[in-house]
Design a protein around this motif. Structure first.
Motif, short mmCIF file in Angstrom:
data_model
loop_
_atom_site.label_atom_id
_atom_site.label_comp_id
_atom_site.label_asym_id
_atom_site.label_seq_id
_atom_site.Cartn_x
_atom_site.Cartn_y
_atom_site.Cartn_z
N UNK A 126 0.88 -1.22 0.01
CA UNK A 126 -0.10 0.05 -0.17
C UNK A 126 0.82 1.22 0.01
N UNK A 127 2.17 0.95 -0.28
CA UNK A 127 3.00 2.36 -0.14
C UNK A 127 3.63 2.38 -1.70
N UNK A 128 3.89 3.53 -2.03
CA UNK A 128 4.67 4.07 -3.35
C UNK A 128 6.08 4.17 -3.08
N UNK A 129 6.96 3.92 -3.98
CA UNK A 129 8.30 4.62 -4.06
C UNK A 129 8.95 4.76 -5.43
N UNK A 130 10.18 5.61 -5.42
CA UNK A 130 10.84 5.51 -6.73
C UNK A 130 11.71 4.23 -6.64
N UNK A 131 11.89 3.33 -7.51
CA UNK A 131 12.51 2.20 -7.55
C UNK A 131 14.08 2.70 -7.56
N UNK A 132 14.71 1.80 -6.88
CA UNK A 132 16.22 2.00 -6.75
C UNK A 132 16.87 2.47 -7.98
N UNK A 133 16.62 1.84 -8.95
CA UNK A 133 17.38 1.83 -10.52
C UNK A 133 16.86 3.12 -10.94
N UNK A 134 15.76 3.88 -10.41
CA UNK A 134 15.34 5.21 -10.81
C UNK A 134 15.84 6.58 -10.00
N UNK A 135 16.41 6.23 -8.89
CA UNK A 135 16.73 7.30 -7.83
C UNK A 135 17.58 8.27 -8.59
N UNK A 136 18.70 7.73 -9.12
CA UNK A 136 19.84 8.76 -9.65
C UNK A 136 19.33 9.37 -10.79
N UNK A 137 18.91 8.37 -11.74
CA UNK A 137 18.22 9.27 -13.19
C UNK A 137 17.07 10.13 -12.89
N UNK A 138 16.10 9.77 -11.99
CA UNK A 138 15.21 11.14 -11.44
C UNK A 138 15.82 12.48 -11.07
N UNK A 139 16.90 12.32 -10.21
CA UNK A 139 17.74 13.41 -9.67
C UNK A 139 18.38 14.00 -10.74
N UNK A 140 18.84 13.19 -11.62
CA UNK A 140 19.47 13.80 -12.90
C UNK A 140 18.67 14.70 -13.64
N UNK A 141 17.60 14.20 -13.89
CA UNK A 141 16.65 15.06 -14.64
C UNK A 141 16.10 16.30 -13.87
N UNK A 142 15.74 15.90 -12.56
CA UNK A 142 15.58 17.07 -11.77
C UNK A 142 16.84 18.41 -11.79
N UNK A 143 17.81 17.65 -11.71
CA UNK A 143 18.97 18.65 -11.72
C UNK A 143 19.25 19.22 -13.40
N UNK A 144 19.06 18.30 -14.30
CA UNK A 144 19.18 19.08 -15.58
C UNK A 144 17.94 19.92 -15.98
N UNK A 145 16.88 19.69 -15.56
CA UNK A 145 15.71 20.52 -15.92
C UNK A 145 16.04 22.21 -15.21
N UNK A 146 16.41 22.02 -13.83
CA UNK A 146 16.87 23.00 -13.03
C UNK A 146 17.92 23.92 -13.76
N UNK A 147 18.85 23.11 -14.51
CA UNK A 147 19.93 23.87 -15.01
C UNK A 147 19.14 24.64 -16.57
N UNK A 148 18.60 23.58 -17.35
CA UNK A 148 17.94 24.47 -18.53
C UNK A 148 17.01 25.53 -18.31
N UNK A 149 16.50 25.42 -17.08
CA UNK A 149 15.57 26.47 -16.50
C UNK A 149 16.25 27.79 -16.11
N UNK A 150 17.46 27.57 -15.97
CA UNK A 150 18.35 28.62 -15.39
C UNK A 150 18.41 28.96 -14.00
N UNK A 151 17.92 28.09 -13.12
CA UNK A 151 17.90 28.07 -11.94
C UNK A 151 19.37 28.10 -11.07
N UNK A 152 20.28 27.29 -11.82
CA UNK A 152 21.49 27.09 -11.35
C UNK A 152 22.59 28.15 -11.84
N UNK A 153 22.30 29.10 -12.60
CA UNK A 153 23.26 29.95 -13.26
C UNK A 153 23.10 31.46 -12.31
#
Length: 153
Positions: A126-153
Motif C-alpha cells: 500500500x506504499x509507493x516508492x521510486x525504484x532504486x534503479x530510478x533514484x539517480x536518473x530522476x535526480x539527474x532529470x531534476x538537476x538537468x531541468x533546473x539547469x536548463x531552466x536557469x535556476x543554477x546560473x
C-alpha cells in the motif's frame, strides 16, 4: 499490458541492446563523443548508478519511453509526489498530506501516470516508492531541468 505497450517496450529494449553493443569501450568514445551521468546518494538507502552512452546512440534511442517519463514528470503535483518519494516510500494518505490540495482520487490518477512511466512503483504494502534503479536518473532529470531552466546560473 497492451500489445502496443509491449511492442514499445520491446523496441526500447532492442535499441538499448543495440546501443550497448555499439557503445565504445569504457574510457573511449565514438565519433560523436560520450554522454554520461551517475551518482551515489543516501536518501532512503544507498544507491549508486552510472551510465555512459555514445552520443549518436542516445540520439537513436526510441522516443516513446522518454516521452512517457517527461510527460509524467511534467505536472506540478506529480513532480512533488516524486520529490517526496525520493526521500522514502509513502502511502497515498501520506502523499495527499505532503502535496496538499489533492484528493486521494486525484492522487491515484497521478500515481497511475507515474507508475505507467516507470518513475514510481507500488511496493505491495500500500506504499509507493521510486525504484532504486530510478533514484539517480530522476535526480539527474531534476538537476538537468533546473539547469536548463536557469535556476543554477
Amino acid at each position: 499490458m497492451t500489445t502496443e505497450e509491449l511492442a514499445a517496450r520491446l523496441a526500447e529494449l532492442e535499441a538499448r541492446v543495440a546501443a550497448l553493443e555499439g557503445a565504445p569501450a569504457p574510457g573511449g568514445a565514438g565519433d560523436a563523443g560520450t554522454v554520461t551521468y551517475g551518482g551515489q546518494v543516501r536518501l532512503h538507502g544507498e544507491v549508486a548508478w552510472e551510465i555512459g552512452y555514445d552520443a549518436d546512440a542516445v540520439l537513436g534511442l526510441p522516443p516513446a519511453a522518454g516521452v512517457r517519463v517527461l510527460a509524467a514528470l511534467g505536472h506540478a503535483v506529480r513532480l512533488e509526489v516524486v520529490r517526496h518519494l525520493l526521500r522514502g516510500p509513502a502511502s497515498v494518505a501520506e502523499l495527499v498530506e505532503a502535496v496538499g490540495g489533492s484528493s486521494s482520487g486525484q492522487l491515484y490518477h497521478h500515481l497511475t501516470t507515474l507508475t505507467g512511466a516507470g518513475v514510481v512503483e507500488a511496493d505491495g504494502g500500500g506504499r509507493y516508492r521510486v525504484p532504486a534503479t530510478g533514484v539517480v536518473p530522476v535526480l539527474v532529470l531534476l538537476l538537468a531541468s533546473a539547469d536548463l531552466g536557469g535556476v543554477l546560473r
